[in-house]
Design a protein around this motif. Sequence first.
Motif, mmCIF file in Angstrom:
data_model
loop_
_atom_site.group_PDB
_atom_site.id
_atom_site.type_symbol
_atom_site.label_atom_id
_atom_site.label_comp_id
_atom_site.label_asym_id
_atom_site.label_seq_id
_atom_site.Cartn_x
_atom_site.Cartn_y
_atom_site.Cartn_z
ATOM 1 N N ILE A 144 47.506 65.012 -24.357
ATOM 2 C CA ILE A 144 48.444 63.937 -24.027
ATOM 3 C C ILE A 144 47.728 62.829 -23.265
ATOM 4 C CG2 ILE A 144 50.502 63.330 -22.687
ATOM 5 C CD1 ILE A 144 51.528 66.164 -23.191
ATOM 6 N N ASP A 145 46.928 63.212 -22.282
ATOM 7 C CA ASP A 145 46.208 62.229 -21.479
ATOM 8 C C ASP A 145 45.238 61.415 -22.325
ATOM 9 O OD1 ASP A 145 47.415 63.013 -19.011
ATOM 10 O OD2 ASP A 145 46.156 64.793 -19.044
ATOM 11 N N ALA A 146 44.625 62.055 -23.304
ATOM 12 C CA ALA A 146 43.703 61.330 -24.189
ATOM 13 C C ALA A 146 44.443 60.237 -24.956
ATOM 14 C CB ALA A 146 43.036 62.307 -25.149
ATOM 15 N N LEU A 147 45.660 60.508 -25.404
ATOM 16 C CA LEU A 147 46.431 59.497 -26.112
ATOM 17 C C LEU A 147 46.913 58.379 -25.191
ATOM 18 C CD1 LEU A 147 48.627 61.586 -28.599
ATOM 19 C CD2 LEU A 147 46.546 60.287 -29.080
ATOM 20 N N LEU A 148 47.201 58.707 -23.923
ATOM 21 C CA LEU A 148 47.688 57.698 -22.974
ATOM 22 C C LEU A 148 46.566 56.847 -22.386
ATOM 23 C CD1 LEU A 148 50.389 59.672 -20.925
ATOM 24 C CD2 LEU A 148 50.756 58.065 -22.798
ATOM 25 N N ALA A 149 45.335 57.325 -22.463
ATOM 26 C CA ALA A 149 44.214 56.647 -21.807
ATOM 27 C C ALA A 149 44.115 55.157 -22.140
ATOM 28 C CB ALA A 149 42.907 57.364 -22.144
ATOM 29 N N PRO A 150 44.270 54.724 -23.387
ATOM 30 C CA PRO A 150 44.140 53.287 -23.677
ATOM 31 C C PRO A 150 45.220 52.430 -23.038
ATOM 32 C CG PRO A 150 43.928 54.606 -25.685
ATOM 33 C CD PRO A 150 44.451 55.510 -24.617
ATOM 34 N N TYR A 151 46.275 53.051 -22.566
ATOM 35 C CA TYR A 151 47.400 52.297 -22.018
ATOM 36 C C TYR A 151 47.456 52.325 -20.491
ATOM 37 C CZ TYR A 151 48.741 52.880 -26.883
ATOM 38 O OH TYR A 151 48.741 52.876 -28.262
ATOM 39 N N ARG A 152 46.460 52.949 -19.888
ATOM 40 C CA ARG A 152 46.454 53.020 -18.423
ATOM 41 C C ARG A 152 46.022 51.683 -17.825
ATOM 42 N NH1 ARG A 152 47.635 57.917 -16.791
ATOM 43 N NH2 ARG A 152 47.215 59.695 -18.167
ATOM 44 N N VAL A 153 46.679 51.304 -16.744
ATOM 45 C CA VAL A 153 46.362 50.057 -16.045
ATOM 46 C C VAL A 153 46.148 50.370 -14.568
ATOM 47 C CG1 VAL A 153 47.664 48.647 -17.663
ATOM 48 C CG2 VAL A 153 48.806 49.554 -15.631
ATOM 49 N N SER A 154 45.496 49.473 -13.863
ATOM 50 C CA SER A 154 45.298 49.645 -12.422
ATOM 51 C C SER A 154 46.523 49.116 -11.677
ATOM 52 C CB SER A 154 44.041 48.889 -11.966
ATOM 53 O OG SER A 154 44.165 47.514 -12.264
ATOM 54 N N GLY A 155 46.549 49.411 -10.401
ATOM 55 C CA GLY A 155 47.621 48.861 -9.578
ATOM 56 C C GLY A 155 48.861 49.714 -9.473
ATOM 57 N N ALA A 156 48.717 51.039 -9.484
ATOM 58 C CA ALA A 156 49.882 51.906 -9.267
ATOM 59 C C ALA A 156 50.509 51.579 -7.917
ATOM 60 C CB ALA A 156 49.459 53.366 -9.314
ATOM 61 N N ARG A 157 51.801 51.680 -7.843
ATOM 62 C CA ARG A 157 52.507 51.300 -6.608
ATOM 63 C C ARG A 157 52.077 52.128 -5.415
ATOM 64 N NH1 ARG A 157 58.177 51.395 -9.927
ATOM 65 N NH2 ARG A 157 58.064 49.293 -10.837
ATOM 66 N N ASP A 158 51.717 53.379 -5.662
ATOM 67 C CA ASP A 158 51.323 54.270 -4.562
ATOM 68 C C ASP A 158 49.827 54.549 -4.567
ATOM 69 O OD1 ASP A 158 51.190 55.821 -6.849
ATOM 70 O OD2 ASP A 158 51.980 57.621 -5.891
ATOM 71 N N ALA A 159 49.039 53.604 -5.057
ATOM 72 C CA ALA A 159 47.586 53.788 -5.072
ATOM 73 C C ALA A 159 47.082 54.055 -3.662
ATOM 74 C CB ALA A 159 46.903 52.564 -5.655
ATOM 75 N N ALA A 160 46.246 55.062 -3.500
ATOM 76 C CA ALA A 160 45.806 55.495 -2.171
ATOM 77 C C ALA A 160 45.160 54.358 -1.390
ATOM 78 C CB ALA A 160 44.836 56.667 -2.300
ATOM 79 N N ASP A 161 44.322 53.561 -2.051
ATOM 80 C CA ASP A 161 43.654 52.459 -1.341
ATOM 81 C C ASP A 161 44.656 51.449 -0.810
ATOM 82 O OD1 ASP A 161 41.262 53.657 -1.894
ATOM 83 O OD2 ASP A 161 40.672 52.257 -3.476
ATOM 84 N N ALA A 162 45.652 51.108 -1.624
ATOM 85 C CA ALA A 162 46.646 50.133 -1.206
ATOM 86 C C ALA A 162 47.518 50.671 -0.072
ATOM 87 C CB ALA A 162 47.516 49.731 -2.395
ATOM 88 N N ILE A 163 47.911 51.928 -0.164
ATOM 89 C CA ILE A 163 48.738 52.520 0.895
ATOM 90 C C ILE A 163 47.945 52.649 2.188
ATOM 91 C CG2 ILE A 163 50.016 54.583 1.573
ATOM 92 C CD1 ILE A 163 51.374 52.799 -0.571
ATOM 93 N N THR A 164 46.679 53.016 2.091
ATOM 94 C CA THR A 164 45.830 53.119 3.285
ATOM 95 C C THR A 164 45.675 51.760 3.950
ATOM 96 O OG1 THR A 164 44.630 54.999 2.353
ATOM 97 C CG2 THR A 164 43.542 53.794 4.128
#
Length: 243
Positions: A144-164
């Motif tokens: 499933i993850d292999a099929l979703l890989a081309p559609y992944r984008v950066s900037g998740a709302r709860d990204a650890a760097d942003a929350i930190t």
Amino acid sequence: MLDYDGEAARYDATRGGVPRARAAAEAVLRLLPASAGDLLDVGCGTGLVPERLRRPGLRVVGADASAGMTAVAAPRLGGRVVRADGLRLPFAARSFDAVCAVWLLHLLPRAADVVSEAARLLRPGGVLVTTVDKDAGHDVGSDIDALLAPYRVSGARDAADAITARAARAGLRPAGETAFTGYGQGRTPLGVAADVRAGRLPSAVRVTDDAAGRLIGLLAALPDPRGARRDPVYRLMAFERTT
């Protein structure tokens, strides 16, 4: 977003139930200061997780924006539940030794503002404990993850760097982290296909209308389309208020 009022009655049964809630609660407890007395669980849902935040001297209050969820949570938490938006919690500043938010920030466009509100409520030495990178926890290297890989984008709302970074601006510093298994949350190809069809994909995945039909077909064609892949592993971070 999911209709949490409508889902409240069956939410636990479709989200891993007690094993998942127990794993989350044990992880939160590992990150709490030994002296913590008052804890607020923001986005407490049905109360299944905070009901298991048990240790001597710890008093737990739940808050959730959904009337359906708070109605289920209230008897589990002895009535110590309020219906409230995580951005405007009805408590005085420095009211709690700990605030936790499990599986919440990834849902909210203003996730970082919840961090600031939690910081307002913490006493000096208190901690915010929250899941981060929630959607990434579901990436277990499956087909499933292999099929979703081309559609992944950066900037998740709860990204650890942003929350930190937001925690630092609110006067909170990293104070440890742990991980726990989301029992019963392994995805199935047909389940993900249904999410694509309904537009319920994680914030870190973007699928255009033109691409959706092809992706649904590829997911349905995977081996064992009703079989669950490995359970996700969630990351939990603690941030301490220093002053």
